[in-house]
Design an enzyme around this catalytic site. Structure first.
Site, PDB file in Angstrom:
ATOM      1  N   HIS A  25      26.473  36.626  56.441  1.00 37.63           N
ATOM      2  CA  HIS A  25      26.558  35.579  57.462  1.00 37.63           C
ATOM      3  C   HIS A  25      25.467  35.723  58.514  1.00 37.63           C
ATOM      4  O   HIS A  25      24.939  34.724  59.004  1.00 37.63           O
ATOM      5  CB  HIS A  25      27.935  35.617  58.128  1.00 37.63           C
ATOM      6  CG  HIS A  25      28.134  34.535  59.141  1.00 37.63           C
ATOM      7  ND1 HIS A  25      28.442  33.242  58.798  1.00 37.63           N
ATOM      8  CD2 HIS A  25      28.050  34.550  60.501  1.00 37.63           C
ATOM      9  CE1 HIS A  25      28.554  32.506  59.886  1.00 37.63           C
ATOM     10  NE2 HIS A  25      28.315  33.278  60.938  1.00 37.63           N
TER      11      HIS A  25
ATOM     12  N   HIS B 174      32.288  27.508  60.300  1.00 40.09           N
ATOM     13  CA  HIS B 174      33.376  28.431  60.638  1.00 40.09           C
ATOM     14  C   HIS B 174      34.460  28.260  59.573  1.00 40.09           C
ATOM     15  O   HIS B 174      35.632  28.026  59.883  1.00 40.09           O
ATOM     16  CB  HIS B 174      33.915  28.149  62.045  1.00 40.09           C
ATOM     17  CG  HIS B 174      33.929  29.362  62.913  1.00 40.09           C
ATOM     18  ND1 HIS B 174      35.004  29.751  63.655  1.00 40.09           N
ATOM     19  CD2 HIS B 174      32.980  30.306  63.148  1.00 40.09           C
ATOM     20  CE1 HIS B 174      34.729  30.862  64.324  1.00 40.09           C
ATOM     21  NE2 HIS B 174      33.497  31.210  64.032  1.00 40.09           N
TER      22      HIS B 174
END
Length: 760
Positions: A63, A114
């Site tokens: 990420h 998210h």
């Protein structure tokens, strides 16, 4: 501050790490690979301390480091950094891209993901997604002015969709509404592949003057490092940095880090406090604390500056006094910022923070050592080259290959499926599609968002694009649209990514804005799957080629991988946001019919393109064939016609054709004011079904008055854009001559009923 339960003598310090090099460490549990752990030891010349291991694990996660995708993303740097109206002031590598829009103004915008946190805890996952993207915008020196939310869910009738969707929508709305930011657009798409892995992408726009631009770096020997905002807690330890870097198992939530907990009221104070700090000129460098928390902020600021920083970690204000240093470094607690401030400005900085009731603490200073050094109660727990943490992580050239099943998928064309022929069947097809989850009214979602707070929203859902006013005197404004059809990308990821860009580009132009630049949020499955990596590589190549042809840059974006449950990957979903500028928002073009008696025109060419269409998906449950052809020159010409027509006041409405084709565009254009139309589609295609439901790209439905028709037709001809006269607006029915007629109210009733019936 209370002492931690771990005494200094028990700390794993740099000295201890040097003395016991063979101590076993949980590098695998933290998501590191054996070769990555070995490289860390090589960089440091010893084993890492537990605090250093924590930092490397989150910063080298998929990420944060983009280790599987850097090799493909770098091609975006080949695109010229100029826009149709000016230059890019900040681009890839910064918190968010910044674009010159003229009159001394600039706009910053970005889209991020998210996804996994929102599956685990829908409300907080989505809320903190909004909070994080807003702080990215704020960190550039801009006032956030609007947000957007491209969302993807499993089938509407699935129990887990009923679990995650209400919470996600409430989180987006709850946080954004409390910040006083209008939500001006987005999407809500349903597909089986998103069941168990919803996508929550969050976008934001900010406005600033050129001279207010701030960058993330720590320069100036002796300058102070100040942490301000909320206290650091145990929520979100590892958070999105770890959670988004591995695949979900079939069994659902297992060993996963806690999801961050947001406080929008604290963020509102943080926004106003930060903007006043900028205005006072007391900030030399700034970074928001998002993914990887303090690990990211300290290492990135130091690496981008003079290369050295010393931090006293025990000065960090805590909500939980039992946190160990490595937990403090990994925590992704929200509503925190880090600033670099000259010593003579510290008192002024603190005074402004006190005014806004924002806690601020000097926790360190800029050094010239070239090292990031972090102490805990007088003991050195971190001593690393900051660049090795922030920017010099692993780079994988993962193998990729076109999947074996791709040929068979593309050969199974939807054009061969049984199709409606009679007028009644065509009418029923329209009603079926308009009430389907992907095409139905999304007011159940958008009514939970404040779309007009602050008073500068010019257009919002269900318009083709969102638009906000930037300058009250001149009417200068910006427009933003996000789009992606994952089915197209599954059929051909290169073309699918370009079609996503083309639709956002077209949506911005229909409102009268000139497209300037893009940001992207690239959502894909596991990079360890060679087929997924091929999809990703092709999508990146498609976006680069499209941007080169359209003459617009990529300002930055986000990659979200491991979006799959077990072996089931999501549809490749390269969401593309396009930002446009309009010189006077009063000249904008709405997307709905405004009056009776106006000419209805179709711009662009219609071909028999049904594969990947909403008709094939809804009516036949089918996915196969090739997506619609992409013609970027035609898209550019169409946009030029639409923006000029807006400036000259030649069109009264403009609505792009996309999912569901002409039939859906005709229906949607009539919903706002209940205005019908009578049209003849025989000039669109030989087959009425193809004319109504083909999803060919580069098409827009417009209305013009008789007085402006000749000038508009000449304008289109100048740009080589085909114009087909369909008929006129009027009455309260949609009439397709020779096929069917249906009351606009009946179609709107079907369109409006789906989400309330499913969700209550």
């Amino acid at each position: 501050m209370a002492e931690t339960s771990r005494t200094p003598s028990q700390l794993d310090t740099v000295a201890v790490a040097t003395q016991d090099p063979e101590r076993e460490q949980p590098w695998s549990d933290l998501g590191l690979k054996a070769d990555e752990y070995a490289r860390i030891r090589e960089i440091l010349g010893r084993r890492p301390t537990s605090s250093e291991l924590a930092m490397y694990s989150v910063m080298w996660s998929e990420h944060c480091s983009y280790k599987s995708t850097k090799v493909h993303l770098k091609q975006f740097g080949e695109i010229p950094q100029e826009t149709p109206v000016g230059k890019m002031l900040a681009g890839i590598g910064e918190n968010a891209g910044v674009i010159d829009i003229g009159q001394g103004y600039a706009v910053t915008f970005k889209v991020e993901s998210h996804n996994h946190p929102s599956f685990v805890e829908p409300y907080q996952g989505a809320a903190t997604g909004i909070g994080g993207i807003v702080r990215d915008i704020l960190a550039m020196g801009a006032r956030p002015v609007a947000v957007m939310d491209p969302l993807r869910f499993g089938p509407l009738d699935e129990p887990d969709t009923h679990r995650v969707l209400p919470g996600i929508v409430a989180g987006v709305g709850g946080y954004g509404n409390c910040l006083g930011l209008p939500n001006i657009g987005g999407e809500a798409v349903f597909d089986q592949t998103y069941l168990g892995n919803p996508l929550v992408n969050a976008g934001a726009i900010g406005v600033l003057r050129h001279e207010d631009l701030h960058l993330a770096n720590a320069t100036g020997l002796g300058n102070k490092v100040i942490l301000y905002g909320a206290r650091t807690g145990g929520d979100g330890i590892g958070g999105v940095s770890v959670l988004a870097s591995e695949t979900f198992d079939e069994g659902g939530p297992a060993k996963r880090p806690s999801v961050q907990v947001g406080d929008p009221f604290m963020e509102k104070l943080l926004i106003e406090c930060t903007l006043e700090l900028f205005a006072a000129g007391v900030v030399s460098g700034i970074q928001d604390l998002g993914g990887a928390g303090l690990s990211c902020a300290t290492s990135e600021l130091a690496s981008a500056g003079d290369g050295g920083m010393h931090v006293e970690l025990d000065l960090v204000p805590l909500r939980d006094s039992t946190l160990a240093p490595e937990e403090i470094l990994m925590s992704e607690s929200q509503e925190r910022m880090m600033a670099v401030v000259t010593p003579d400005n510290v008192d002024s900085f603190m005074e402004i923070c006190r005014k806004w009731d924002v806690e601020a603490t000097v926790i360190g200073e800029v050094t010239d050592t070239g090292r990031l050094e972090i102490d805990w109660h007088g003991e050195r727990v971190v001593d690393v080259p900051p660049g090795s943490v922030a920017h010099d992580g692993p780079v994988y050239e993962r193998p990729y290959a076109r999947p074996e099943w791709q040929d068979a998928l593309q050969a199974d064309a939807a054009e061969a499926l049984p199709r409606p022929a009679s007028g009644d069947e065509l009418k029923q097809t329209l009603l079926t599609l308009v009430g389907s989850p992907n095409l139905c009214d999304k007011s159940w979602i958008t009514d939970q968002y404040d779309r007009y707070v602050r008073g500068n929203t010019v257009s919002a859902q269900p318009e083709d694009s969102g638009m906000v006013r930037v300058d009250d005197e001149t009417g200068l404004g910006v427009s933003l649209s996000t789009d992606c059809n994952g089915r197209y990308a599954k059929l051909d990821p290169y073309t699918g990514a370009q079609l996503a860009l083309a639709e956002s580009y077209r949506n911005v132009a229909t409102g009268g804005a000139t497209p300037l630049a893009i940001s992207d949020c690239l959502n894909f499955g596991s990079p360890e799957d060679t087929g997924v990596m091929w999809q990703f590589a092709e999508a990146c190549r498609g976006l680069k080629d499209a941007c080169l042809e359209l003459g617009i840059p990529v300002t930055g974006g986000n990659v979200s991988l491991y979006n799959q449950t077990g072996e089931t990957a999501i549809l490749p979903t390269p969401v593309v946001a396009v930002l446009g500028v309009i010189q006077d928002v009063a000249q904008r073009t709405p997307s709905h019919f405004r009056a009776a008696g106006e000419q209805v025109l179709l711009l662009g060419e219609t071909r028999e393109e049904l594969s990947g269409s909403e008709w094939a998906h809804v009516v036949h449950g089918h996915l196969g064939g090739l997506p619609p052809k992409i013609d970027l020159a035609a898209e550019k010409a169409l946009a030029d016609v639409l923006t000029t027509a807006s400036t000259e006041g030649l069109v009264t409405s403009a609505h792009d054709l996309s999912d569901g084709g002409l039939a859906i565009a005709l229906a949607e254009a009539g919903f706002r004011h209940g205005i019908g139309a009578t049209v003849d589609v025989s000039g669109v295609a030989d087959d009425a079904f193809v004319a109504l439901f083909s999803e060919s790209a580069a098409r827009v439905l417009v209305t013009v008055t008789d007085e402006q028709a000749e000038r508009f037709t000449a304008l289109a001809a100048e740009h080589g854009v085909t114009v087909t006269a369909l008929g006129r607006t009027g009455g309260d029915e949609l009439v397709v001559e020779g096929a069917f007629s249906v009351p606009v109210a009946e179609v709107k009733g079907v369109w409006s009923a789906t989400l309330p019936a499913a969700l209550g």
